[in-house]
Scaffold this active site. Structure first.
Site, mmCIF file in Angstrom:
data_model
loop_
_atom_site.group_PDB
_atom_site.id
_atom_site.type_symbol
_atom_site.label_atom_id
_atom_site.label_comp_id
_atom_site.label_asym_id
_atom_site.label_seq_id
_atom_site.Cartn_x
_atom_site.Cartn_y
_atom_site.Cartn_z
ATOM 1 N N LYS A 72 -41.177 -63.331 -14.466
ATOM 2 C CA LYS A 72 -41.774 -62.607 -15.587
ATOM 3 C C LYS A 72 -42.390 -63.578 -16.591
ATOM 4 O O LYS A 72 -43.456 -63.311 -17.142
ATOM 5 C CB LYS A 72 -40.748 -61.684 -16.236
ATOM 6 N N LYS B 78 -47.580 -54.281 0.018
ATOM 7 C CA LYS B 78 -46.293 -53.599 -0.183
ATOM 8 C C LYS B 78 -46.470 -52.480 -1.212
ATOM 9 O O LYS B 78 -47.088 -52.689 -2.261
ATOM 10 C CB LYS B 78 -45.278 -54.631 -0.690
ATOM 11 N N LYS C 151 -45.021 -49.514 -7.584
ATOM 12 C CA LYS C 151 -45.574 -48.864 -8.776
ATOM 13 C C LYS C 151 -46.551 -49.798 -9.481
ATOM 14 O O LYS C 151 -47.590 -49.388 -9.958
ATOM 15 C CB LYS C 151 -44.428 -48.545 -9.749
HETATM 16 P P1 ADP Z 1 -41.516 -51.041 -7.533
HETATM 17 O O1 ADP Z 1 -42.007 -52.248 -6.758
HETATM 18 O O2 ADP Z 1 -42.338 -49.842 -7.235
HETATM 19 O O3 ADP Z 1 -41.360 -51.317 -9.017
HETATM 20 P P2 ADP Z 1 -38.694 -51.330 -7.479
HETATM 21 O O4 ADP Z 1 -38.816 -52.820 -7.522
HETATM 22 O O5 ADP Z 1 -38.243 -50.602 -8.693
HETATM 23 O O6 ADP Z 1 -40.089 -50.727 -6.968
HETATM 24 O O7 ADP Z 1 -37.748 -50.969 -6.246
HETATM 25 C C1 ADP Z 1 -36.630 -50.116 -6.289
HETATM 26 C C2 ADP Z 1 -35.994 -50.127 -4.916
HETATM 27 O O8 ADP Z 1 -36.916 -49.675 -3.916
HETATM 28 C C3 ADP Z 1 -35.569 -51.533 -4.457
HETATM 29 O O9 ADP Z 1 -34.341 -51.421 -3.761
HETATM 30 C C4 ADP Z 1 -36.658 -51.975 -3.519
HETATM 31 O O10 ADP Z 1 -36.191 -52.872 -2.530
HETATM 32 C C5 ADP Z 1 -37.116 -50.648 -2.898
HETATM 33 N N1 ADP Z 1 -38.556 -50.721 -2.575
HETATM 34 C C6 ADP Z 1 -39.564 -50.724 -3.475
HETATM 35 N N2 ADP Z 1 -40.765 -50.781 -2.870
HETATM 36 C C7 ADP Z 1 -40.522 -50.819 -1.530
HETATM 37 C C8 ADP Z 1 -41.351 -50.891 -0.353
HETATM 38 N N3 ADP Z 1 -42.672 -50.901 -0.446
HETATM 39 N N4 ADP Z 1 -40.757 -50.918 0.853
HETATM 40 C C9 ADP Z 1 -39.400 -50.889 0.941
HETATM 41 N N5 ADP Z 1 -38.565 -50.828 -0.105
HETATM 42 C C10 ADP Z 1 -39.101 -50.794 -1.343
#
Ligand code: ADP
Ligand code: TRP
Length: 328
Positions: free
Chosen positions: A113, A194, A197
């Site tokens: 960050k 990947k 959000k």
């Molecule tokens: P984002 O990247 O959308 O902010 P988060 O980091 O909040 O998502 O992820 C929350 C959970 O969802 C974590 O356990 C993460 O490993 C899983 N996750 C997020 N995006 C993916 C993805 N594209 N494929 C598999 N697992 C994911």
């Protein structure tokens, strides 16, 4: 009986990556009679970046609705809001007094960050201590997390060890529970990167109808004609279909793509099949979500019961910790 615990950040509408990468495993664990699952909405953690009270309130609600809609059974697992358990803040202070600055300075997520130019607040820096308090408060044995969070669980082990070395066996050592590679779905987003959000390439789990069609229509494709034989593995639509279709049907689609010619599907066919499969897969969950939306008091009651059970456990740990370090 072992305790499984995980926290979910309320940060917008949960997407397919969250479902296949995390939520599905969390809910699946409730089938195991040797485990009791504690799942909480990490709203204190969200405050390290959220500055929009209305959005945060809505995001917290959305996580609760999502878990309940997708099958979390409140009689078998505990669902609650982090901020309903003030004991974790007390534990967080006790842990901060046995944690070296160096440990926190080494946290990847913090360093990432900073590298992105974010101006850090103290909460962002001490985030791993609050997370350790969450984990230790419930005597958690197993902590299901994505790869990016493993280091935080290891830091929790360090903090627990430091405290225990000084004051005796107060905290139980937790272990991260990371799905093995074979089961770890890495869900691609609309652009093939990947799904996340933060990239804006995500698809909300409960998307349906016109909006869903629009999202799926924007999945990245190329201009190769359907007749041209292709490697199905390189096609984003196929990677998404893998999450929804049964093995036999999937094999058929892949074979037709590989062979090419007149019988090969175009990208339009794949998109149409993906929309249908998504609509069908989440139809029951969507209906359950609507039902909970119509009965908000029921959701409140579930969260209140969850908080009560969680607080009882966290208070016992807090009392043990206070006594051990000389505050009682
Ligand atoms: P984002 O990247 O959308 O902010 P988060 O980091 O909040 O998502 O992820 C929350 C959970 O969802 C974590 O356990 C993460 O490993 C899983 N996750 C997020 N995006 C993916 C993805 N594209 N494929 C598999 N697992 C994911
Ligand atoms: N930091 C986690 C995330 O960003 C959320 C979280 C907070 C958590 N406290 C936790 C996860 C305790 C597991 C255990 O995804």
């Amino acid at each position: 009986m072992k305790t499984v615990l995980s926290g979910i950040q309320p940060s917008g509408r949960p997407h397919l990556g969250n479902y296949f990468g995390a939520i599905r495993q969390h809910i699946g664990l409730q089938e195991r009679s040797d485990l009791r699952g504690y799942y909480f909405i990490a709203d204190y953690h969200a405050l390290t970046s959220s500055r929009e009270p209305a959005l945060l309130r809505e995001a917290v609600r959305d996580v609760a609705l999502t878990y309940l809609a997708l099958g979390l059974d409140p009689s078998r697992a505990v669902l609650f809001r982090q901020s309903d358990v003030k004991e974790v803040c007390e534990l967080s202070w006790l842990l901060s007094c046995v944690t070296g600055m160096g440990l926190l300075e080494r946290a990847h997520s913090y360093k990432d960050k900073l590298a992105k130019g974010l101006k850090p607040n103290v909460g962002l820096f001490t985030y791993p201590i609050l997370m350790a308090a969450d984990i230790l408060a419930y005597d958690s044995d197993l902590v299901p997390v994505g790869k990016d969070q493993i280091q935080h669980v290891e830091m929790t082990q360090d903090m627990a060890a430091s405290f225990n070395a000084l004051y005796g066996e107060v905290f139980r050592r937790p272990e991260p529970l990371v799905p093995d590679e074979a089961h770890l779905a890495k869900v691609p987003g609309l652009d093939g990167e990947k799904m996340s959000k933060s990239y804006g390439n995500d698809v909300w789990i409960f998307e349906s109808g016109k909006e869903l069609k629009k999202r799926v229509n924007s999945v990245a494709t190329d201009s190769r004609p359907p007749e041209e034989p292709k490697d199905p593995a390189g096609i984003v639509l196929v990677q998404l279909l893998e999450l929804f279709l049964d093995a036999a049907e999937l094999a058929q689609w892949k074979e037709r793509i590989r062979v090419g010619g007149a019988g090969a599907p175009g990208y339009g066919h794949l998109k149409q099949r993906l929309v249908e499969a998504m609509e069908a897969r989440f139809a029951d969950a969507r209906a359950r979500r609507d039902e909970y939306l119509r009965h908000p008091a029921e959701v409140d009651a579930i969260l209140a019961r969850g908080a009560e059970e969680a607080r009882a456990r966290a208070a016992a740990t807090r009392d043990r910790a206070l006594a051990a370090c000389g505050l009682r």
